[in-house]
Design a protein around this motif. Structure first.
Motif, mmCIF file in Angstrom:
data_model
loop_
_atom_site.group_PDB
_atom_site.id
_atom_site.type_symbol
_atom_site.label_atom_id
_atom_site.label_comp_id
_atom_site.label_asym_id
_atom_site.label_seq_id
_atom_site.Cartn_x
_atom_site.Cartn_y
_atom_site.Cartn_z
ATOM 1 N N GLU A 32 0.937 -1.101 0.000
ATOM 2 C CA GLU A 32 -0.064 0.118 0.056
ATOM 3 C C GLU A 32 0.871 1.235 -0.115
ATOM 4 O O GLU A 32 0.389 2.216 -0.706
ATOM 5 C CB GLU A 32 -0.965 -0.063 1.260
ATOM 6 N N PHE A 33 2.207 1.393 0.863
ATOM 7 C CA PHE A 33 2.698 2.493 1.060
ATOM 8 C C PHE A 33 4.056 2.270 1.348
ATOM 9 O O PHE A 33 4.389 1.266 2.023
ATOM 10 C CB PHE A 33 2.190 3.281 2.110
ATOM 11 N N TYR A 34 5.114 2.491 0.471
ATOM 12 C CA TYR A 34 6.537 2.443 0.896
ATOM 13 C C TYR A 34 7.077 3.383 1.767
ATOM 14 O O TYR A 34 7.278 4.529 1.365
ATOM 15 C CB TYR A 34 7.622 2.293 -0.473
ATOM 16 N N LEU A 35 7.636 3.136 2.834
ATOM 17 C CA LEU A 35 8.349 4.081 3.970
ATOM 18 C C LEU A 35 9.697 4.074 3.923
ATOM 19 O O LEU A 35 10.064 2.846 4.080
ATOM 20 C CB LEU A 35 7.589 3.644 5.307
ATOM 21 N N VAL A 36 10.223 4.735 3.541
ATOM 22 C CA VAL A 36 11.785 4.721 3.404
ATOM 23 C C VAL A 36 12.425 4.424 4.812
ATOM 24 O O VAL A 36 11.803 4.667 5.875
ATOM 25 C CB VAL A 36 12.267 6.191 2.949
ATOM 26 N N GLY A 37 13.539 3.684 4.687
ATOM 27 C CA GLY A 37 14.095 3.206 5.899
ATOM 28 C C GLY A 37 15.323 3.942 6.679
ATOM 29 O O GLY A 37 16.055 3.388 7.390
ATOM 30 N N TYR A 38 15.446 5.241 5.966
ATOM 31 C CA TYR A 38 16.447 6.113 6.634
ATOM 32 C C TYR A 38 15.619 7.257 7.375
ATOM 33 O O TYR A 38 14.702 7.539 7.446
ATOM 34 C CB TYR A 38 17.416 6.682 5.407
ATOM 35 N N LYS A 92 5.864 9.456 7.203
ATOM 36 C CA LYS A 92 4.932 9.380 7.977
ATOM 37 C C LYS A 92 4.003 8.160 6.980
ATOM 38 O O LYS A 92 3.377 8.729 6.105
ATOM 39 C CB LYS A 92 4.155 10.393 8.419
ATOM 40 N N LYS A 93 3.731 7.059 7.399
ATOM 41 C CA LYS A 93 2.684 6.159 6.867
ATOM 42 C C LYS A 93 1.343 6.682 7.033
ATOM 43 O O LYS A 93 0.795 6.790 8.318
ATOM 44 C CB LYS A 93 2.892 4.734 7.388
ATOM 45 N N PRO A 94 0.472 6.921 6.139
ATOM 46 C CA PRO A 94 -0.798 7.365 6.252
ATOM 47 C C PRO A 94 -1.484 6.545 6.816
ATOM 48 O O PRO A 94 -1.402 5.165 6.674
ATOM 49 C CB PRO A 94 -1.041 7.840 4.762
ATOM 50 N N GLU A 95 -2.791 6.803 7.255
ATOM 51 C CA GLU A 95 -3.700 5.886 7.578
ATOM 52 C C GLU A 95 -4.747 5.633 6.273
ATOM 53 O O GLU A 95 -5.283 6.595 5.728
ATOM 54 C CB GLU A 95 -4.849 6.742 8.620
ATOM 55 N N ILE A 96 -4.778 4.492 5.918
ATOM 56 C CA ILE A 96 -5.320 4.160 4.648
ATOM 57 C C ILE A 96 -6.679 3.427 4.934
ATOM 58 O O ILE A 96 -6.921 2.674 5.505
ATOM 59 C CB ILE A 96 -4.297 2.963 3.850
ATOM 60 N N GLU A 97 -7.582 4.135 3.894
ATOM 61 C CA GLU A 97 -8.910 3.313 4.031
ATOM 62 C C GLU A 97 -9.204 2.529 2.649
ATOM 63 O O GLU A 97 -8.498 3.190 1.587
ATOM 64 C CB GLU A 97 -9.892 4.524 4.210
ATOM 65 N N ARG A 173 -5.102 12.064 -2.534
ATOM 66 C CA ARG A 173 -5.465 10.989 -1.530
ATOM 67 C C ARG A 173 -4.924 9.805 -1.706
ATOM 68 O O ARG A 173 -5.232 8.752 -0.839
ATOM 69 C CB ARG A 173 -7.020 10.801 -1.759
ATOM 70 N N TYR A 174 -4.251 9.347 -2.754
ATOM 71 C CA TYR A 174 -3.554 7.989 -2.936
ATOM 72 C C TYR A 174 -2.453 7.980 -1.874
ATOM 73 O O TYR A 174 -1.723 8.847 -1.963
ATOM 74 C CB TYR A 174 -3.241 7.939 -4.687
ATOM 75 N N PRO A 175 -2.133 6.636 -1.415
ATOM 76 C CA PRO A 175 -1.280 6.615 -0.373
ATOM 77 C C PRO A 175 0.256 6.479 -1.180
ATOM 78 O O PRO A 175 1.166 6.546 -0.644
ATOM 79 C CB PRO A 175 -1.517 5.213 0.308
ATOM 80 N N GLY A 176 0.215 6.340 -2.517
ATOM 81 C CA GLY A 176 1.370 6.332 -3.282
ATOM 82 C C GLY A 176 1.085 6.629 -4.763
ATOM 83 O O GLY A 176 0.003 6.285 -5.310
ATOM 84 N N PHE A 177 1.981 7.411 -5.486
ATOM 85 C CA PHE A 177 1.717 7.771 -6.996
ATOM 86 C C PHE A 177 3.141 8.245 -7.493
ATOM 87 O O PHE A 177 4.060 8.800 -6.635
ATOM 88 C CB PHE A 177 0.722 8.851 -6.871
ATOM 89 N N VAL A 178 3.222 8.420 -8.559
ATOM 90 C CA VAL A 178 4.304 9.162 -9.356
ATOM 91 C C VAL A 178 3.988 9.839 -10.305
ATOM 92 O O VAL A 178 2.957 9.615 -11.154
ATOM 93 C CB VAL A 178 5.439 7.934 -10.058
ATOM 94 N N VAL A 179 4.605 11.143 -10.568
ATOM 95 C CA VAL A 179 4.138 12.091 -11.560
ATOM 96 C C VAL A 179 5.090 12.001 -12.760
ATOM 97 O O VAL A 179 6.418 12.231 -12.277
ATOM 98 C CB VAL A 179 4.020 13.506 -11.150
ATOM 99 N N LEU A 180 4.951 12.098 -14.020
ATOM 100 C CA LEU A 180 5.797 11.673 -14.914
ATOM 101 C C LEU A 180 5.617 12.668 -16.141
ATOM 102 O O LEU A 180 4.274 13.052 -16.228
ATOM 103 C CB LEU A 180 5.825 10.326 -15.435
#
Length: 279
Positions: A32-38, A92-97, A173-180
């Motif tokens: 759902e969401f990639y949270l960076v580890g640093y 911050k990992k969002p609250e996902i519905e 509103r998306y928990p993850g996206f890329v703009v190209l």
């Protein structure tokens, strides 16, 4: 009675089937969401410097998901607060519905309490998210920017609905996206012109393009789906943004296209996009 026909074997196969379904479901949810580890670096003072180096812009991307080109635009316009906000949200990992896009099989994921700012857009920009899945297949979703000034997109939303114009507002509103972005602005506008003339109001078909992928020679393609319609707009003006070149184009194929520069990522692994940052 052989073991293969025994009730014990049938019970074992049934149990294995449900274990596989459970593992598949858990893996799907974990994407759902990639949270960076640093650790986060506070960029508030950095972005207010008079001159920024390549290293500074790399730090901004690492801590906001914003490319050098987009960061420079924010700074030129004095929109420091947006970068500050992204600096916080990125860690911050969002609250996902979850909401049904096509009941009962296709689900979309949304941020329940926040809207993530999207970078400054231009006509022809492409947005991709992986927060849509059908029966645990995380296929994702695509959209094409038709009118950046008004925030209007072309999207094929779901089965049974024709392609339509929508607002960019929902993408935050998306928990993850890329703009190209396709780097040639003139060609990007040509793709938009084709889309406006030929790709609005056509039927949805998940198998569109399988038999005949390129329909740019047809005045009005009879059907399409979310990634095919974005691909079709660019293919019609001579640009193939399907990275794999297969008969079926997916949101991931477009997200990974070497022909498209990356303006912003959110909730995605930066390693997959860093080599294509717009500068």
């Amino acid at each position: 009675m052989s073991f293969l026909k025994s009730k014990r074997f049938q019970a074992l196969i049934t149990a294995l089937f449900f274990v596989i379904l459970y593992i598949r479901h858990e893996y799907n949810i974990s994407q759902e969401f990639y949270l960076v580890g640093y650790e986060k670096t506070d960029i508030s003072s950095l972005i207010r410097n008079e001159e920024l180096t390549d290293k500074d812009y790399d730090t901004i991307f690492k801590n906001t998901g914003v490319s050098p080109k987009s960061a420079e635009k924010f700074i030129e316009d004095g929109n420091y607060g947006v970068l500050d906000e992204l600096n916080d949200l990125y860690f911050k990992k969002p609250e996902i519905e979850r909401v049904f896009v096509a009941h009962p099989v296709t689900v979309g994921e949304r941020n329940a309490k926040q809207i993530t700012p999207v970078v400054d857009l231009k006509n022809g920009d492409v947005l991709v998210t992986f927060n849509t899945h059908t029966l645990d297949w995380r296929h994702g979703h695509c959209a094409l920017v038709i009118d950046a000034e008004k925030g209007i997109l072309l999207e094929h939303m779901s089965i049974g609905n024709p392609s339509c114009l929508t607002s960019v507002d929902g993408w935050g509103r998306y928990p993850g996206f890329v703009v190209l972005r396709y780097p040639d602005e003139k060609v990007a506008q040509e793709a938009v012109n084709y889309a406006v003339e030929h790709l609005i109001g056509i039927d949805y078909n998940i198998l569109a393009g399988v038999i005949k992928k390129d329909k740019s020679d047809e005045k009005i393609p009879e059907s399409s789906h979310c990634s095919h319609i974005v691909w079709q707009a660019y293919k019609a003006v001579g640009v193939d943004i399907d990275e794999t070149g297969g008969i079926f184009v997916t949101p991931e194929n477009i997200a990974m296209s070497e022909k498209l520069d990356v303006l912003q990522i959110y909730g995605l692994n930066p390693k997959d996009y860093k080599s294509r940052l717009a500068k």
